[in-house]
Design an enzyme around this catalytic site. Structure first.
Site, PDB file in Angstrom:
ATOM      1  N   ILE A 134       1.012  -1.292  -0.020  1.00 23.68           N
ATOM      2  CA  ILE A 134       0.219  -0.406  -0.073  1.00 23.68           C
ATOM      3  C   ILE A 134       0.874   0.719  -0.236  1.00 23.68           C
ATOM      4  O   ILE A 134       0.249   2.188  -0.021  1.00 23.68           O
ATOM      5  CB  ILE A 134      -1.048   0.019   1.196  1.00 23.68           C
ATOM      6  CG1 ILE A 134      -0.015   0.146   2.565  1.00 23.68           C
ATOM      7  CG2 ILE A 134      -2.350  -1.175   1.072  1.00 23.68           C
ATOM      8  CD1 ILE A 134      -1.173   0.811   3.927  1.00 23.68           C
ATOM      9  N   ASP A 135       1.938   1.455   0.389  1.00 21.73           N
ATOM     10  CA  ASP A 135       2.694   1.965   0.489  1.00 21.73           C
ATOM     11  C   ASP A 135       3.373   2.854  -0.428  1.00 21.73           C
ATOM     12  O   ASP A 135       3.689   4.232  -0.722  1.00 21.73           O
ATOM     13  CB  ASP A 135       3.972   2.241   1.165  1.00 21.73           C
ATOM     14  CG  ASP A 135       4.128   0.933   3.198  1.00 21.73           C
ATOM     15  OD1 ASP A 135       2.909   1.832   2.919  1.00 21.73           O
ATOM     16  OD2 ASP A 135       4.406   0.666   3.100  1.00 21.73           O
TER      17      ASP A 135
HETATM   18  O1  F6P Z   1       5.087  -2.015   4.353  1.00 17.30           O
HETATM   19  C1  F6P Z   1       3.420  -1.628   4.829  1.00 17.30           C
HETATM   20  C2  F6P Z   1       2.610  -1.081   6.080  1.00 17.30           C
HETATM   21  O2  F6P Z   1       2.030  -1.182   5.862  1.00 17.30           O
HETATM   22  C3  F6P Z   1       3.563   0.125   6.921  1.00 17.30           C
HETATM   23  O3  F6P Z   1       3.054   1.313   6.113  1.00 17.30           O
HETATM   24  C4  F6P Z   1       3.488   0.445   8.291  1.00 17.30           C
HETATM   25  O4  F6P Z   1       4.534   0.767   8.314  1.00 17.30           O
HETATM   26  C5  F6P Z   1       3.973  -1.257   8.053  1.00 17.30           C
HETATM   27  O5  F6P Z   1       3.024  -2.057   6.893  1.00 17.30           O
HETATM   28  C6  F6P Z   1       3.725  -1.504   9.669  1.00 17.30           C
HETATM   29  O6  F6P Z   1       3.508  -2.947   9.301  1.00 17.30           O
HETATM   30  P1  F6P Z   1       3.514  -4.097  10.450  1.00 17.30           P
HETATM   31  O7  F6P Z   1       2.502  -5.092  10.312  1.00 17.30           O
HETATM   32  O8  F6P Z   1       4.603  -5.237  10.858  1.00 17.30           O
HETATM   33  O9  F6P Z   1       2.767  -3.402  12.088  1.00 17.30           O
END
Ligand code: F6P
Length: 373
Positions: A134-135
């Protein structure tokens, strides 16, 4: 050429990841004799032989579903969580690849997937990736699978928050994911007409944000919507950490100070995105009631948009074609409306942030949005 291909999803999930699995699976299996071996929960599944033979019926009914049918986690070959500790198990991952007799491995995911694939490529494995996050932060891509869906969700959230902000004459701050890049926040902020947009690429001044909000109040607009990226950071924090790094290097020298510099980097990342603190300070600066909504994992869950389904199908089927041609060591990238391959060493370890002269930034400024600078 019939091949035996491994496939896994790794890192954060993203809407459209199942649609991409479906496209790769259906197109790859249409070649007589090709086998597709799915590893569950990313590299942990490869390490622990959590394997599933992927056949056509598995790809039915998943075009529109959220999540990943294979499961995922944040493990990387050199950073696998075992008994609460991270271990480098790259050699075991390579051994698993060999023992399954794979001709290639497909990794679907965002930055983590590109980094892990880059590592395995350097170890001599045949790897190919599809950017799914999504980033929208993968270099040499126009976009990534999942970004459009998350953008729609975030923009709709801002629309909904607008009406309650207006009714209560409040500042509402909406925090949006994106790590070190502000694509999702900037896009959703523009689409939702946010009054202030704060992204990691542009450190913000609290006084500038307050001034923008008070200027609105002065003309009778007693509410404001702020879209803030989880990685946004204030100018004062940036300066504080730069000073700390300089002092550390002066006192310890670049070799002995390296460890502390790395710790400072990690603390700076945690200091970014302190949205509740931002809300408290804005409330006392402006005297306006301030509330926070963190969209978090809502952005990653649920069905992919039509745009993401099309993109996933385009990239997934192209990936199957490149596998068929024996093209490995590459990412399958959406570029200029088409699909191209980009060598993994141009992608792994890198992040696509928003350039200062990007049209979205100009556009936001021209319609009077404060970027906090
Ligand atoms: O990499 C995608 C993302 O959604 C980032 O935008 C966010 O910082 C991160 O994942 C959060 O990931 P996790 O699932 O490790 O908490």
């Amino acid at each position: 050429m019939a091949q035996k291909i491994g496939i896994l999803t790794t890192g954060g999930d993203s809407p459209g990841i199942n649609a991409a699995l479906r496209a790769i699976g259906k197109a790859a299996l249409s070649v007589e004799g090709t086998r597709l071996i799915g590893f569950q929960d990313g590299f942990a599944g490869m390490l622990n032989s959590m394997v599933v033979e992927m056949e056509n019926p598995m790809f039915s009914g998943i075009l529109t579903t959220g999540g990943t049918i294979l499961g995922t986690n944040r493990d990387r070959p050199d950073h696998i969580l075992i008994n609460s500790k991270y271990e480098n198990r790259t050699s075991d991952i390579i051994a698993a690849y060999r023992s399954h007799g794979l001709d290639g491995l497909v990794c679907l995911g965002g930055g983590d997937a590109q980094d892990s694939a880059g590592l395995l490529m350097r170890e001599g494995l045949n790897v190919i990736t599809v950017p799914v996050t999504i980033d929208n932060d993968i270099p040499h891509t126009d976009t990534s699978v999942g970004f459009n869906t998350a953008l729609e969700v975030a923009a709709e959230a801002i629309d909904r928050l607008h009406s309650t902000a207006i009714s209560h004459h409040r500042i509402i701050i909406v925090e949006i994911m994106g790590r070190e890049s502000g694509w999702l926040t900037l896009g959703a902020g523009i689409a939702g007409g946010a009054d202030v947009i704060l992204i990691p690429e542009i450190p913000y001044h609290l006084e500038k944000i307050s001034a923008a909000i008070l200027a609105r109040a002065a003309i009778g607009k007693r509410f404001s919507l702020i879209a803030v990226s989880e990685g946004a950071i204030s100018v004062e924090n940036v300066e504080f950490f730069e000073n700390a790094r300089r002092t550390n290097l002066r006192i310890r020298g670049s070799r002995d100070g390296a460890d502390i510099s790395a710790r400072l980097d990690a603390i700076e990342k945690r200091a970014a995105g302190d949205t509740l603190h931002l809300a408290n300070r804005l409330e006392s600066f402006t005297g306006l009631q301030t509330r926070v909504t963190i969209l978090g994992y809502l952005l990653r869950g649920g069905a992919p948009s039509a745009v993401d389904r099309v993109l996933a199908t385009q990239l997934g089927t192209a990936c199957a074609k490149f596998i068929q041609q024996g093209q490995y060591g590459v990412m399958v990238a959406p570029r200029g409306g088409g699909v191209e391959t980009v060598p993994l060493d141009q992608v792994a370890g890198m992040v696509k942030t928003i350039p200062a002269d990007h049209a979205w930034i100009h556009g936001a400024r021209l319609v009077g949005t404060s970027l906090g600078d």
